[in-house]
Write an enzyme that holds these catalytic residues in place. Structure first.
Site, short mmCIF file in Angstrom:
data_model
loop_
_atom_site.label_atom_id
_atom_site.label_comp_id
_atom_site.label_asym_id
_atom_site.label_seq_id
_atom_site.Cartn_x
_atom_site.Cartn_y
_atom_site.Cartn_z
N SER A 98 0.86 -1.19 0.00
CA SER A 98 0.00 0.00 0.00
C SER A 98 0.89 1.23 0.00
O SER A 98 2.01 1.19 0.53
CB SER A 98 -0.88 0.02 1.25
OG SER A 98 -1.48 1.28 1.43
N TYR A 148 -1.26 -0.26 10.40
CA TYR A 148 -1.56 -0.62 9.01
C TYR A 148 -0.40 -0.19 8.11
O TYR A 148 0.14 -1.00 7.35
CB TYR A 148 -2.87 0.03 8.55
CG TYR A 148 -3.14 -0.25 7.09
CD1 TYR A 148 -3.47 -1.53 6.68
CD2 TYR A 148 -3.02 0.75 6.12
CE1 TYR A 148 -3.67 -1.82 5.33
CE2 TYR A 148 -3.22 0.48 4.79
CZ TYR A 148 -3.55 -0.81 4.40
OH TYR A 148 -3.73 -1.09 3.07
C1 8X3 Z 1 -4.89 1.77 1.61
C2 8X3 Z 1 -4.63 2.91 0.71
O1 8X3 Z 1 -4.93 5.44 0.49
O2 8X3 Z 1 -6.09 4.35 2.31
O3 8X3 Z 1 -4.06 0.72 1.29
O4 8X3 Z 1 -3.70 4.60 2.41
S1 8X3 Z 1 -4.86 4.38 1.53
#
Ligand code: 8X3
Length: 259
Positions: free
Chosen positions: A143, A156
């Protein structure tokens, strides 16, 4: 994909295939004639996909966070699906929708377990057969959150930084073995992801997604397909992609703290 008409189609194992990016990737490769092992906890959600694909599909019930079972799950695959040419690690979550200091520990733990331990365990279980055959591809869905910090990104973003570095380090270990490893890092993508992150708070999800032109899961699937179809001497290491309308935030100052 091979050019020989009578050759067995290649096989892709795709985690997180019950929705979003994983599902789109499963469909993209199935459409190109691959055999597919879509894996997810909610195996009932794989049935429709299995119907679409037919005999070339083996839905796999997999709790990615149950790392102790990863090797056994791979070993127990039926003979026609034993040889995995492509592993796509698309299973991932972002729980704990608030500042790190305010969200429940369980949310942070589940995010770390799924996105790092789970991904590493299933990769570790699949690698030996790829090494034995001197062939295979590992595609990890990272990500942009792994590269750019933002508020409420906490574990995350950190877990996706792990995914990025694990992918690069795999390249180092797999050197000379004919196995490719790549990390695709999408920006905001229109999937169930945000709804899970926001605990199905429809108003907030609508505020977040509403009116924005985001990436679609199919956009990410197309890039994965492109990367895998490149000649085998070409390895894309990291591919970062964003919606055109998404860009970078700037440093910010908080209100001066007391004392
Ligand atoms: C999630 C993408 O833009 O929400 O993997 O960070 S974002």
């Amino acid at each position: 994909m091979t050019d020989k008409p009578d050759a067995k189609p290649p096989t892709a194992l795709i985690t997180g295939a019950s929705s979003g990016i994983g599902l789109a990737i499963a469909r993209r490769f199935a459409g190109a004639g691959w055999s597919i092992i879509p894996a997810a906890r909610r195996v009932d959600r794989l049935r429709a996909l299995a119907q679409e694909i037919g005999d070339r599909c083996h839905p796999l019930e997999l709790d990615i966070a149950d790392t102790a079972r990863a090797a056994a799950v791979i070993e127990a695959l039926p003979p026609a699906f034993q040889e995995i040419d492509l592993l796509v690690n698309a299973a991932g979550v972002a729980l704990g929708d608030g500042p790190a200091q305010e969200v429940p520990w369980e949310d942070l733990q589940q995010t770390i377990e799924t996105n790092t331990l789970g991904l590493a365990a299933i990769t570790h279980a699949v690698l030996p057969q790829m090494v034995a055959r001197r062939s295979g591809d590992i595609v990890n869905i990272g990500s942009i959150a792994g590269s750019y910090p933002y508020p409420k990104g906490h574990v995350y973003g950190a877990s996706k930084a792990f995914v990025r570095q694990f992918s690069l380090n795999l390249r180092a270990d797999l050197a000379g073995l004919g196995i490719r490893a790549l990390c695709i890092e999408p920006g905001t993508t229109e999937t169930e992801f945000a709804a899970v992150r926001m605990r199905q708070d429809v108003t907030r999800v609508q505020e977040f997604y509403g009116g924005r032109r985001l990436l679609k899961a199919e956009d990410v699937a197309e890039v994965v397909f492109f990367a895998v179809q490149l000649p085998r001497h070409v390895n894309l290491n990291i591919v970062e992609m964003m919606p055109t309308d998404q860009t970078f935030s700037f440093f910010r100052f908080a209100e001066p703290s007391e004392g």
